[in-house]
Design a protein around this motif. Structure first.
Motif, mmCIF file in Angstrom:
data_model
loop_
_atom_site.group_PDB
_atom_site.id
_atom_site.type_symbol
_atom_site.label_atom_id
_atom_site.label_comp_id
_atom_site.label_asym_id
_atom_site.label_seq_id
_atom_site.Cartn_x
_atom_site.Cartn_y
_atom_site.Cartn_z
ATOM 1 N N ALA A 1 9.022 -9.905 27.802
ATOM 2 C CA ALA A 1 8.379 -9.405 28.786
ATOM 3 C C ALA A 1 9.435 -9.840 29.596
ATOM 4 N N ASP A 2 10.367 -8.788 30.444
ATOM 5 C CA ASP A 2 10.790 -8.852 31.780
ATOM 6 C C ASP A 2 10.594 -9.874 32.944
ATOM 7 N N ALA B 1 10.475 -7.650 35.563
ATOM 8 C CA ALA B 1 10.128 -6.262 35.707
ATOM 9 C C ALA B 1 9.792 -6.271 37.458
ATOM 10 N N SER C 1 6.426 -7.137 41.602
ATOM 11 C CA SER C 1 7.082 -8.192 40.604
ATOM 12 C C SER C 1 6.217 -8.723 40.265
ATOM 13 N N ASN D 1 5.298 -6.014 29.980
ATOM 14 C CA ASN D 1 5.728 -5.802 31.547
ATOM 15 C C ASN D 1 4.631 -6.151 32.428
#
Length: 198
Positions: free
Chosen positions: A70-71, A74, A81, A47
């Motif tokens: 990866a988010d 996040a 973000s 992230n």
């Protein structure tokens, strides 16, 4: 290795080689590393790399990081973000990439700022319309009741002000102090914006 070859065979890879040499070296390093190693990175490390790639507009690197877990939604410790970062820096394709990967278009920071609020903050008019087209609220209010139009008017960004008006931002919105975007523009002597908002 097979996955690396598949990435290098894409049109996106060829486009990066020709049109984005500043990011190509960075992406090459990332893809050249064994994908198993990248996949094995802790989620928070993936992230963090995604945040940096979004801020730099490194689209291919973002795509690789998202592909290995990866988010897209996040946030860091102040709830900023990757989408906030890409919007703030005016990176259109990374904005679209993150929304396609399910980032929340009206995600809020700890100060309740949305990505659309941060785009005009630095005058990035090119990101305003794509975010609005992705259903970003042009009248979302932050912690002080300010909208993206307040921000653009305060900072003197004429093109961002016009773009926000075009996507439905209200020139009559009042922040918590009672000020409209026009009041803020007048206070800062941005006469061209005052006229635009009259």
């Amino acid at each position: 290795m097979k996955a690396n070859v598949q990435v290098m065979a894409t049109l996106g890879w060829a486009d990066a080689m020709l049109n984005q040499p500043q990011h190509f070296i960075q992406v090459t390093r990332l893809v050249a590393a064994p994908l198993a190693e990248i996949r094995s990175l802790p989620g928070d490390e993936k992230n963090k790399r995604l945040f940096l790639a979004a801020e730099e507009g490194a689209l291919q690197e973002m795509q690789v990081l998202l592909a290995v877990g990866a988010d897209a939604g996040a946030k860091d410790t102040v709830r900023i973000s990757g989408l906030h970062r890409a919007a703030r820096e005016g990176h259109i394709e990374p904005v679209r990439c993150l929304v396609d990967a399910r980032a929340v278009v009206d995600s809020r920071t700890n100060l309740q700022n949305t990505p659309l609020y941060l785009a005009p903050w630095k005058g990035h008019v090119a990101v305003v319309r794509p975010l609005a087209a992705l259903s970003a609220d042009p009248n979302a209010r932050n912690q002080w009741g300010m909208t993206p139009l307040h921000r653009a008017a305060l900072d003197g960004y004429v093109e961002a002000t016009a773009a926000l008006l075009a996507v439905g931002a209200s020139p009559e919105a009042r922040d918590d102090s009672g000020a409209t975007p026009r009041h803020l523009a007048r206070k800062e002597n941005h006469q061209d914006i005052v006229e635009l908002l009259t």
